[in-house]
Design a protein around this motif. Structure first.
Motif, PDB file in Angstrom:
ATOM      1  N   GLU A   1      17.220  57.450  14.770  1.00  0.00           N
ATOM      2  CA  GLU A   1      17.667  56.772  15.776  1.00  0.00           C
ATOM      3  C   GLU A   1      17.366  55.332  15.983  1.00  0.00           C
ATOM      4  O   GLU A   1      18.247  54.466  16.117  1.00  0.00           O
ATOM      5  CB  GLU A   1      17.305  57.370  17.188  1.00  0.00           C
ATOM      6  N   GLY A   2      16.023  55.092  15.582  1.00  0.00           N
ATOM      7  CA  GLY A   2      15.570  53.464  15.628  1.00  0.00           C
ATOM      8  C   GLY A   2      16.321  52.701  14.390  1.00  0.00           C
ATOM      9  O   GLY A   2      16.685  51.859  14.695  1.00  0.00           O
ATOM     10  N   ARG A   3      16.444  53.443  13.147  1.00  0.00           N
ATOM     11  CA  ARG A   3      17.052  52.848  12.321  1.00  0.00           C
ATOM     12  C   ARG A   3      18.515  52.561  12.654  1.00  0.00           C
ATOM     13  O   ARG A   3      19.277  51.491  12.170  1.00  0.00           O
ATOM     14  CB  ARG A   3      17.115  53.641  10.970  1.00  0.00           C
ATOM     15  N   HIS A   4      19.201  53.486  13.336  1.00  0.00           N
ATOM     16  CA  HIS A   4      20.733  53.355  13.620  1.00  0.00           C
ATOM     17  C   HIS A   4      20.782  52.143  14.576  1.00  0.00           C
ATOM     18  O   HIS A   4      21.567  51.196  14.294  1.00  0.00           O
ATOM     19  CB  HIS A   4      21.141  54.707  14.212  1.00  0.00           C
ATOM     20  N   ALA A   5      19.741  52.080  15.692  1.00  0.00           N
ATOM     21  CA  ALA A   5      19.888  50.923  16.653  1.00  0.00           C
ATOM     22  C   ALA A   5      19.946  49.494  16.083  1.00  0.00           C
ATOM     23  O   ALA A   5      20.156  48.592  16.399  1.00  0.00           O
ATOM     24  CB  ALA A   5      18.970  51.228  17.710  1.00  0.00           C
ATOM     25  N   ALA A   6      18.523  49.599  15.018  1.00  0.00           N
ATOM     26  CA  ALA A   6      18.260  48.383  14.635  1.00  0.00           C
ATOM     27  C   ALA A   6      19.036  47.915  13.403  1.00  0.00           C
ATOM     28  O   ALA A   6      19.341  46.665  13.221  1.00  0.00           O
ATOM     29  CB  ALA A   6      16.791  48.364  13.914  1.00  0.00           C
ATOM     30  N   THR A   7      19.554  48.629  12.367  1.00  0.00           N
ATOM     31  CA  THR A   7      20.069  48.204  11.329  1.00  0.00           C
ATOM     32  C   THR A   7      21.619  48.398  11.382  1.00  0.00           C
ATOM     33  O   THR A   7      22.227  47.565  11.087  1.00  0.00           O
ATOM     34  CB  THR A   7      19.468  49.151  10.026  1.00  0.00           C
ATOM     35  N   VAL A   8      22.069  49.677  11.750  1.00  0.00           N
ATOM     36  CA  VAL A   8      23.446  49.783  11.929  1.00  0.00           C
ATOM     37  C   VAL A   8      23.964  49.035  13.221  1.00  0.00           C
ATOM     38  O   VAL A   8      25.140  48.140  13.013  1.00  0.00           O
ATOM     39  CB  VAL A   8      23.827  51.267  12.035  1.00  0.00           C
ATOM     40  N   ARG A   9      23.463  49.222  14.319  1.00  0.00           N
ATOM     41  CA  ARG A   9      24.203  48.663  15.649  1.00  0.00           C
ATOM     42  C   ARG A   9      23.801  47.419  15.651  1.00  0.00           C
ATOM     43  O   ARG A   9      24.281  46.457  16.554  1.00  0.00           O
ATOM     44  CB  ARG A   9      23.677  49.362  16.616  1.00  0.00           C
ATOM     45  N   ARG A  10      22.706  46.969  14.852  1.00  0.00           N
ATOM     46  CA  ARG A  10      22.037  45.530  14.893  1.00  0.00           C
ATOM     47  C   ARG A  10      21.651  45.099  16.515  1.00  0.00           C
ATOM     48  O   ARG A  10      22.129  43.913  16.988  1.00  0.00           O
ATOM     49  CB  ARG A  10      23.014  44.660  14.375  1.00  0.00           C
ATOM     50  N   THR A  11      20.958  45.939  16.938  1.00  0.00           N
ATOM     51  CA  THR A  11      20.520  45.681  18.398  1.00  0.00           C
ATOM     52  C   THR A  11      19.572  44.431  18.507  1.00  0.00           C
ATOM     53  O   THR A  11      18.732  44.390  17.503  1.00  0.00           O
ATOM     54  CB  THR A  11      19.925  46.764  19.139  1.00  0.00           C
ATOM     55  N   GLY A  12      19.785  43.455  19.364  1.00  0.00           N
ATOM     56  CA  GLY A  12      19.012  42.321  19.334  1.00  0.00           C
ATOM     57  C   GLY A  12      17.868  42.425  20.388  1.00  0.00           C
ATOM     58  O   GLY A  12      18.083  43.019  21.519  1.00  0.00           O
ATOM     59  N   VAL A  13      17.131  41.214  20.590  1.00  0.00           N
ATOM     60  CA  VAL A  13      15.987  41.075  21.555  1.00  0.00           C
ATOM     61  C   VAL A  13      16.802  40.629  22.755  1.00  0.00           C
ATOM     62  O   VAL A  13      17.513  39.919  22.844  1.00  0.00           O
ATOM     63  CB  VAL A  13      15.167  40.200  21.023  1.00  0.00           C
ATOM     64  N   GLY A  14      16.391  41.499  23.772  1.00  0.00           N
ATOM     65  CA  GLY A  14      17.180  41.097  25.273  1.00  0.00           C
ATOM     66  C   GLY A  14      18.252  41.882  25.578  1.00  0.00           C
ATOM     67  O   GLY A  14      18.595  42.022  26.787  1.00  0.00           O
ATOM     68  N   GLU A  15      18.710  42.707  24.537  1.00  0.00           N
ATOM     69  CA  GLU A  15      19.743  43.762  25.180  1.00  0.00           C
ATOM     70  C   GLU A  15      19.103  44.754  25.650  1.00  0.00           C
ATOM     71  O   GLU A  15      18.169  45.539  25.655  1.00  0.00           O
ATOM     72  CB  GLU A  15      20.536  44.210  23.806  1.00  0.00           C
ATOM     73  N   GLN A  16      19.904  45.294  26.802  1.00  0.00           N
ATOM     74  CA  GLN A  16      19.704  46.428  27.447  1.00  0.00           C
ATOM     75  C   GLN A  16      20.133  47.753  26.758  1.00  0.00           C
ATOM     76  O   GLN A  16      20.921  47.820  26.064  1.00  0.00           O
ATOM     77  CB  GLN A  16      20.254  46.796  28.799  1.00  0.00           C
ATOM     78  N   LEU A  17      19.388  49.003  26.641  1.00  0.00           N
ATOM     79  CA  LEU A  17      19.926  50.359  26.393  1.00  0.00           C
ATOM     80  C   LEU A  17      19.303  51.571  26.863  1.00  0.00           C
ATOM     81  O   LEU A  17      18.263  51.126  27.779  1.00  0.00           O
ATOM     82  CB  LEU A  17      19.760  50.411  24.790  1.00  0.00           C
ATOM     83  N   ARG A  18      19.589  52.616  26.554  1.00  0.00           N
ATOM     84  CA  ARG A  18      19.037  53.611  27.451  1.00  0.00           C
ATOM     85  C   ARG A  18      18.722  54.695  26.372  1.00  0.00           C
ATOM     86  O   ARG A  18      19.089  54.823  25.177  1.00  0.00           O
ATOM     87  CB  ARG A  18      19.957  54.498  28.369  1.00  0.00           C
ATOM     88  N   LEU A  19      17.369  55.427  26.669  1.00  0.00           N
ATOM     89  CA  LEU A  19      17.010  56.426  26.004  1.00  0.00           C
ATOM     90  C   LEU A  19      16.953  57.590  26.692  1.00  0.00           C
ATOM     91  O   LEU A  19      16.561  57.668  27.869  1.00  0.00           O
ATOM     92  CB  LEU A  19      15.459  56.220  25.626  1.00  0.00           C
ATOM     93  N   ALA A  20      17.414  58.704  26.147  1.00  0.00           N
ATOM     94  CA  ALA A  20      17.412  60.159  27.068  1.00  0.00           C
ATOM     95  C   ALA A  20      16.724  61.091  26.063  1.00  0.00           C
ATOM     96  O   ALA A  20      16.737  61.154  24.733  1.00  0.00           O
ATOM     97  CB  ALA A  20      18.827  60.771  27.189  1.00  0.00           C
TER      98      ALA A  20
END
Length: 247
Positions: free
Chosen positions: A28-47
């Motif tokens: 999940e971390g790889r998907h968020a960081a590499t695939v989705r290219r989530t950036g600093v300051g973005e909001q997201l949710r963990l369940a």
């Protein structure tokens, strides 16, 4: 647009509160960081898939993980009644389509059923592989629909085991094209497990129908048209949800 949601292991968020830092790593971390290219300051949710949802802001992003500063925590109560889809094994991807849509519609548990007329057989290694595929479908649909709780996936059951489960349920509805009673005309119990039984392409056999009736199930129809095994369960869930949840 709703915030992206990522699933973590059950219990991983138990001690998390506002102001805490949570690390999202693994697939999940790889998907968020590499695939989705989530950036600093973005909001997201963990369940955690069991009702706890953390909303926060990304503070740092690595190659395969990110850190999140928790802003809020929500604990979603256990649904009552629980909707359980009993899906007969079907050929092609029809059963996959059924459980994917059922997850989006809020099903709480999925039970694979080895019906007498099921063409597909879950045995040995092939059965284990098929079960894991269903589990992956449920996980993906949980994330796509932004659910706090992922559906439970039970082991495959025989007709005899299913009849025993029906006997202990709050209510059980078997979908059948020749039934006279519309599902929408029946009251939905306020608690307990509510089972929806969907047969295979060849239909539910007379012997199976008799066993389910003897166990206390209602044999019902949805409407005047005949639905495929991929659409019958989700359609029935929509009917039940309209009566018990979507108010």
């Amino acid at each position: 647009m709703s915030l992206a949601l990522y699933l973590v292991a059950p219990g991983a968020l138990d001690s998390s509160g506002p102001g805490d830092v949570v690390v999202l790593d693994g697939p999940e971390g790889r998907h968020a960081a590499t695939v989705r290219r989530t950036g600093v300051g973005e909001q997201l949710r963990l369940a955690d898939g069991r009702g706890r949802v953390v909303t926060g802001v990304v503070e740092s992003v690595g190659r395969a993980e990110l850190t999140l500063r928790v802003e809020s925590v929500l604990d979603e109560p256990v649904p009552s009644p629980r909707f359980v889809l009993v899906q007969a094994l079907a050929k092609g991807d029809r059963d996959d389509q059924a459980i994917e849509a059922a997850t989006e519609l809020g099903v709480d548990e999925v039970v694979p059923w080895q019906a007498g007329r099921s063409i597909v057989q879950w045995r040995g290694e092939r059965g284990e592989k098929a079960w894991r595929k269903w589990d992956a479908v449920l996980v993906a649909a949980t994330k796509q629909s932004r659910r706090a709780r992922r559906p439970d996936l039970s082991p495959v059951v025989t007709t005899a085991a299913l009849a025993a489960r029906i006997a202990t349920a709050g209510a059980a509805y078997v979908l059948h094209e020749d039934a006279d009673v519309p599902l929408a005309s029946l009251d939905v119990p306020a608690d307990g497990d509510v089972l929806l039984v969907v047969g295979p392409e060849g239909g539910i056999s007379p012997e199976e129908l008799e066993a389910f009736r003897d166990a206390g199930a209602h044999v019902v129809r949805l409407g005047d048209t005949v639905l495929r095994s991929s659409s019958a369960g989700p359609a029935a869930l929509a009917v039940l949800s309209a009566a018990a949840r979507w108010r």
